[in-house]
Scaffold this motif. Sequence first.
Motif, PDB file in Angstrom:
ATOM      1  N   GLY A 190       0.796  -1.218   0.000  1.00  0.00           N
ATOM      2  CA  GLY A 190       0.000   0.000   0.000  1.00  0.00           C
ATOM      3  C   GLY A 190       0.829   1.267   0.000  1.00  0.00           C
ATOM      4  O   GLY A 190       0.292   2.365  -0.252  1.00  0.00           O
ATOM      5  N   ALA A 191       2.151   1.171   0.260  1.00  0.00           N
ATOM      6  CA  ALA A 191       3.016   2.350   0.207  1.00  0.00           C
ATOM      7  C   ALA A 191       3.152   2.818  -1.241  1.00  0.00           C
ATOM      8  O   ALA A 191       3.125   2.026  -2.178  1.00  0.00           O
ATOM      9  CB  ALA A 191       4.381   2.038   0.795  1.00  0.00           C
ATOM     10  N   THR A 192       3.312   4.134  -1.422  1.00  0.00           N
ATOM     11  CA  THR A 192       3.328   4.739  -2.753  1.00  0.00           C
ATOM     12  C   THR A 192       4.661   5.439  -3.001  1.00  0.00           C
ATOM     13  O   THR A 192       5.222   6.057  -2.089  1.00  0.00           O
ATOM     14  CB  THR A 192       2.190   5.758  -2.907  1.00  0.00           C
ATOM     15  N   VAL A 221      14.521  16.975 -10.989  1.00  0.00           N
ATOM     16  CA  VAL A 221      13.686  15.811 -10.699  1.00  0.00           C
ATOM     17  C   VAL A 221      13.823  15.480  -9.218  1.00  0.00           C
ATOM     18  O   VAL A 221      14.844  15.778  -8.591  1.00  0.00           O
ATOM     19  CB  VAL A 221      14.083  14.593 -11.561  1.00  0.00           C
ATOM     20  N   PHE A 222      12.768  14.887  -8.645  1.00  0.00           N
ATOM     21  CA  PHE A 222      12.821  14.442  -7.258  1.00  0.00           C
ATOM     22  C   PHE A 222      11.817  13.316  -7.066  1.00  0.00           C
ATOM     23  O   PHE A 222      10.880  13.147  -7.856  1.00  0.00           O
ATOM     24  CB  PHE A 222      12.528  15.597  -6.287  1.00  0.00           C
ATOM     25  N   ALA A 223      12.010  12.517  -6.018  1.00  0.00           N
ATOM     26  CA  ALA A 223      11.141  11.385  -5.723  1.00  0.00           C
ATOM     27  C   ALA A 223      10.531  11.548  -4.343  1.00  0.00           C
ATOM     28  O   ALA A 223      11.141  12.118  -3.438  1.00  0.00           O
ATOM     29  CB  ALA A 223      11.926  10.074  -5.793  1.00  0.00           C
ATOM     30  N   CYS A 224       9.291  11.046  -4.188  1.00  0.00           N
ATOM     31  CA  CYS A 224       8.581  11.108  -2.917  1.00  0.00           C
ATOM     32  C   CYS A 224       7.977   9.745  -2.605  1.00  0.00           C
ATOM     33  O   CYS A 224       7.786   8.915  -3.495  1.00  0.00           O
ATOM     34  CB  CYS A 224       7.466  12.156  -2.956  1.00  0.00           C
ATOM     35  N   ALA A 225       7.632   9.539  -1.330  1.00  0.00           N
ATOM     36  CA  ALA A 225       6.989   8.296  -0.904  1.00  0.00           C
ATOM     37  C   ALA A 225       5.994   8.616   0.194  1.00  0.00           C
ATOM     38  O   ALA A 225       6.149   9.594   0.944  1.00  0.00           O
ATOM     39  CB  ALA A 225       8.021   7.287  -0.412  1.00  0.00           C
ATOM     40  N   ALA A 226       4.959   7.796   0.283  1.00  0.00           N
ATOM     41  CA  ALA A 226       3.938   7.959   1.318  1.00  0.00           C
ATOM     42  C   ALA A 226       3.534   6.594   1.838  1.00  0.00           C
ATOM     43  O   ALA A 226       3.457   5.615   1.076  1.00  0.00           O
ATOM     44  CB  ALA A 226       2.726   8.692   0.764  1.00  0.00           C
ATOM     45  N   LEU A 227       3.281   6.518   3.144  1.00  0.00           N
ATOM     46  CA  LEU A 227       2.843   5.280   3.762  1.00  0.00           C
ATOM     47  C   LEU A 227       1.361   5.045   3.462  1.00  0.00           C
ATOM     48  O   LEU A 227       0.618   5.984   3.169  1.00  0.00           O
ATOM     49  CB  LEU A 227       3.062   5.341   5.274  1.00  0.00           C
ATOM     50  N   PRO A 228       0.910   3.793   3.514  1.00  0.00           N
ATOM     51  CA  PRO A 228      -0.518   3.530   3.271  1.00  0.00           C
ATOM     52  C   PRO A 228      -1.388   4.145   4.362  1.00  0.00           C
ATOM     53  O   PRO A 228      -0.978   4.237   5.525  1.00  0.00           O
ATOM     54  CB  PRO A 228      -0.599   2.002   3.275  1.00  0.00           C
ATOM     55  N   ASP A 233      -4.559  11.352   6.480  1.00  0.00           N
ATOM     56  CA  ASP A 233      -3.514  11.150   5.480  1.00  0.00           C
ATOM     57  C   ASP A 233      -2.212  11.779   5.957  1.00  0.00           C
ATOM     58  O   ASP A 233      -2.197  12.882   6.522  1.00  0.00           O
ATOM     59  CB  ASP A 233      -3.927  11.767   4.143  1.00  0.00           C
ATOM     60  N   THR A 234      -1.128  11.079   5.721  1.00  0.00           N
ATOM     61  CA  THR A 234       0.181  11.607   6.091  1.00  0.00           C
ATOM     62  C   THR A 234       0.828  12.282   4.888  1.00  0.00           C
ATOM     63  O   THR A 234       0.650  11.851   3.747  1.00  0.00           O
ATOM     64  CB  THR A 234       1.103  10.481   6.585  1.00  0.00           C
ATOM     65  N   ALA A 235       1.556  13.351   5.153  1.00  0.00           N
ATOM     66  CA  ALA A 235       2.234  14.060   4.058  1.00  0.00           C
ATOM     67  C   ALA A 235       3.364  13.200   3.512  1.00  0.00           C
ATOM     68  O   ALA A 235       4.041  12.493   4.269  1.00  0.00           O
ATOM     69  CB  ALA A 235       2.783  15.388   4.562  1.00  0.00           C
TER      70      ALA A 235
END
Length: 316
Positions: A247-249, A283-290, A297-299
């Motif tokens: 579920g992590a993105t 460019v940059f990358a991000c991630a979010a927990l489920p 919702d978490t940032a």
Amino acid sequence: MDGAGSDRDLDLERDVDRDLAGELLALKKASGASFARLSQKTHYAKSSWERWVNGKQFPPRDAVESLARLCGTDPGPLLALWDTEDARRTAPAPAPAPDSDSDGGEPEAGEPAEATAPAEAGEAGESGEPAAAEESPVPARRTRRTLWGSLAAAALLVAGAGAYTIAALSGEDKPPAPKPTPVVKVAGPAAGCTLAACEGRDPKKMNCGADAVTVRTGSIPPDLVIELRYSGACKAAWGRISFAEVGATVLVNNSDGAAQADVVHYDRDVYTPLIAAPDHGSVFACAALPKKKGAEDTAPTCTGRFIPSQEQAQRP
């Protein structure tokens, strides 16, 4: 002696390689990942990981760095060990010592030939009578002529050497400078796409992972690791997360407003499709927990921005 020395050098090189392989094996065991999972997480084949971890083949630098980051370990000590072993492997072999054995049977170059021995006394003449004593100096005159000829040849050699030295000092008749040896560059695997043509494509299928490096990293405690991957050949980037839960993105963005994302559906890692990374863009990358039931919702957590024209990606 030379064969024994070569065997000892080979054994030493194998021992050194096993030091790095032992560290890689320890990290693999600590992570609990199989070779198949390492292949999915790092885009290297599982057969390659089997050879590297078991010391059968020397690994690329990027693979060592990737494994360290996936295991949440500082890659610095491992990369220093890799640099030391790589320098030893690529060091030129010492030149063989010249053979000092000599049979001493052949004369040195330039040594005058042995003079022909004079005719033995008592050699009969045409009349059958012994040769007269006053006729014996003839071979001696031949020897003197040979000696004078050798001295004259030596004088010519000395004169020629002196003339060459004077010409060299005066700058005349200099031999032409040798032409530089052309550098042959071996082309690597061709990239399957570049810039906007890579949008939405798989980095592994487009062969963008062949020269890729991790240029930015981040994390979400306690375990999730975020990586921004960049390929100079494809001029494209993608995001990757490891040690995440289902579920992590993960999301990758560029300064032109384009974005690509993916979600962990099973296992603990996933990477996004490609996004264009122009030289003067970022460019940059991000991630979010489920999202948890009943929780807000978490940032997302993001890496720093990477601008290819301003930074030199560290290649393995």
